[in-house]
Write a protein that holds these residues in place. Structure first.
Motif, PDB file in Angstrom:
ATOM      1  N   GLN A 186     -20.051 -27.366  44.148  1.00 45.38           N
ATOM      2  CA  GLN A 186     -18.672 -27.280  44.635  1.00 45.38           C
ATOM      3  C   GLN A 186     -17.883 -26.179  43.930  1.00 45.38           C
ATOM      4  O   GLN A 186     -17.183 -25.404  44.603  1.00 45.38           O
ATOM      5  CB  GLN A 186     -17.981 -28.644  44.485  1.00 45.38           C
ATOM      6  CG  GLN A 186     -16.623 -28.741  45.188  1.00 45.38           C
ATOM      7  CD  GLN A 186     -15.496 -28.077  44.409  1.00 45.38           C
ATOM      8  OE1 GLN A 186     -15.505 -28.100  43.170  1.00 45.38           O
ATOM      9  NE2 GLN A 186     -14.534 -27.501  45.107  1.00 45.38           N
ATOM     10  N   ARG A 206     -28.684 -33.049  52.503  1.00 46.28           N
ATOM     11  CA  ARG A 206     -27.312 -33.571  52.380  1.00 46.28           C
ATOM     12  C   ARG A 206     -26.446 -32.616  51.554  1.00 46.28           C
ATOM     13  O   ARG A 206     -25.248 -32.451  51.840  1.00 46.28           O
ATOM     14  CB  ARG A 206     -27.340 -34.969  51.766  1.00 46.28           C
ATOM     15  CG  ARG A 206     -27.786 -36.050  52.747  1.00 46.28           C
ATOM     16  CD  ARG A 206     -27.382 -37.431  52.275  1.00 46.28           C
ATOM     17  NE  ARG A 206     -28.099 -37.834  51.073  1.00 46.28           N
ATOM     18  CZ  ARG A 206     -29.233 -38.526  51.083  1.00 46.28           C
ATOM     19  NH1 ARG A 206     -29.781 -38.906  52.237  1.00 46.28           N
ATOM     20  NH2 ARG A 206     -29.821 -38.870  49.956  1.00 46.28           N
ATOM     21  N   GLU A 241     -23.038 -30.831  52.863  1.00 44.95           N
ATOM     22  CA  GLU A 241     -21.780 -30.984  52.143  1.00 44.95           C
ATOM     23  C   GLU A 241     -21.171 -29.647  51.760  1.00 44.95           C
ATOM     24  O   GLU A 241     -19.942 -29.469  51.865  1.00 44.95           O
ATOM     25  CB  GLU A 241     -22.008 -31.825  50.886  1.00 44.95           C
ATOM     26  CG  GLU A 241     -20.753 -32.029  50.052  1.00 44.95           C
ATOM     27  CD  GLU A 241     -20.984 -32.865  48.804  1.00 44.95           C
ATOM     28  OE1 GLU A 241     -20.017 -33.046  48.031  1.00 44.95           O
ATOM     29  OE2 GLU A 241     -22.137 -33.342  48.598  1.00 44.95           O
ATOM     30  N   HIS A 242     -21.994 -28.673  51.325  1.00 42.84           N
ATOM     31  CA  HIS A 242     -21.459 -27.451  50.730  1.00 42.84           C
ATOM     32  C   HIS A 242     -21.537 -26.237  51.654  1.00 42.84           C
ATOM     33  O   HIS A 242     -20.967 -25.194  51.313  1.00 42.84           O
ATOM     34  CB  HIS A 242     -22.160 -27.170  49.408  1.00 42.84           C
ATOM     35  CG  HIS A 242     -21.957 -28.261  48.401  1.00 42.84           C
ATOM     36  ND1 HIS A 242     -20.766 -28.470  47.759  1.00 42.84           N
ATOM     37  CD2 HIS A 242     -22.805 -29.247  47.964  1.00 42.84           C
ATOM     38  CE1 HIS A 242     -20.873 -29.527  46.958  1.00 42.84           C
ATOM     39  NE2 HIS A 242     -22.100 -30.007  47.062  1.00 42.84           N
TER      40      HIS A 242
END
Length: 250
Positions: A58, A85, A89-90
């Motif tokens: 992140q 995943r 997400e990123h």
């Protein structure tokens, strides 16, 4: 156009992880690399998090989005569910899929495109549905059928595994032979509709010959050699040295 340089941050993260301390800062060194003209940052988050940690992703994504929006984030790894995943997400700009066993020390071979066709078809389709570029790790063999399969499963690019080329640093004749072979493979890949990246054990010394053999090389991803040089020259100057080795004007 000269190849772009993506700085692999794994070796920096491994050095940090020797102590339970926040330095060297993966994000801050990534910032220095991008400010010096690197085109992107690469990470390989392995399941045991022995170098890049999942918590690093992140801040790196935020660094690029907030300060260097023209740069790209490349996440590489074996496409097991936990990795996918992280990708979802990123949302990296590029996902590089490698056929690693989670326990192996580093990537050391490309996909067997014939054997792994169905896995890659499923996984590449899932990633492409997110609108992300997909690159597949490939051995440096000009196998048209295999590279055609890589294109058929939906890949945009291959990343040529250049470990053997980097490993013959003390054997100039073998280096020439392998550079020629990588050039042949790149030509076949381009002919079947794939872009070409390269990575593994690339250095300031061996990049120019590789770039000469692959005039349409899109990107090189470099970690170990670049980090080693950064200990001597500093990150900013090292990035400039590698950019020059790629043929970029600095």
């Amino acid at each position: 156009m000269p190849a772009k340089l993506s700085v692999n941050l794994n070796a920096i993260a491994m050095l940090r992880n020797r102590r339970d301390l926040p330095w060297p800062s993966v994000t801050n060194l990534g910032r220095i690399a991008l400010a010096a003209g690197a085109s992107g940052l690469t990470v390989h988050p392995r399941p045991d998090q022995r170098h890049i940690r999942f918590s690093d992703l992140q801040p790196i994504r935020a660094l690029i989005d907030g300060e260097f929006p023209q740069a790209e984030f490349n996440i590489e790894g074996f496409p097991q569910e936990d990795f996918l995943r992280l990708v979802e997400e990123h949302r990296p700009d590029q996902v590089t899929l490698v056929p690693d066993d989670p326990a192996q020390a580093t990537s050391d071979h490309g996909w067997d495109f014939r054997k792994d066709r169905e896995l890659l078809l499923r996984v590449v389709g899932r990633i492409k549905a997110l609108g992300l570029r997909v690159s597949l790790f490939a051995d440096g063999e000009p196998d048209r059928e295999a590279l055609s399969i890589a294109r058929e499963v939906g890949a945009d690019r291959i990343e040529l595994y250049t470990g053997p080329y980097g490993g013959c640093h003390a054997d100039p004749a073998e280096a020439v032979r392998l550079a020629d072979r990588l050039g042949e493979t790149a030509a076949v890949a381009l002919d079947v509709g794939l872009g070409v990246n390269a990575g593994h054990d690339l250095t300031v010394a061996n990049l120019p010959m590789l770039a000469a053999r692959i005039p349409h090389l899109a990107e090189v991803s470099i970690g170990h050699g670049l980090t080693a040089d950064a200990l001597e020259y500093g990150m900013a100057e090292t990035v400039r040295r590698f950019r020059r080795a790629c043929g970029q004007t600095v």
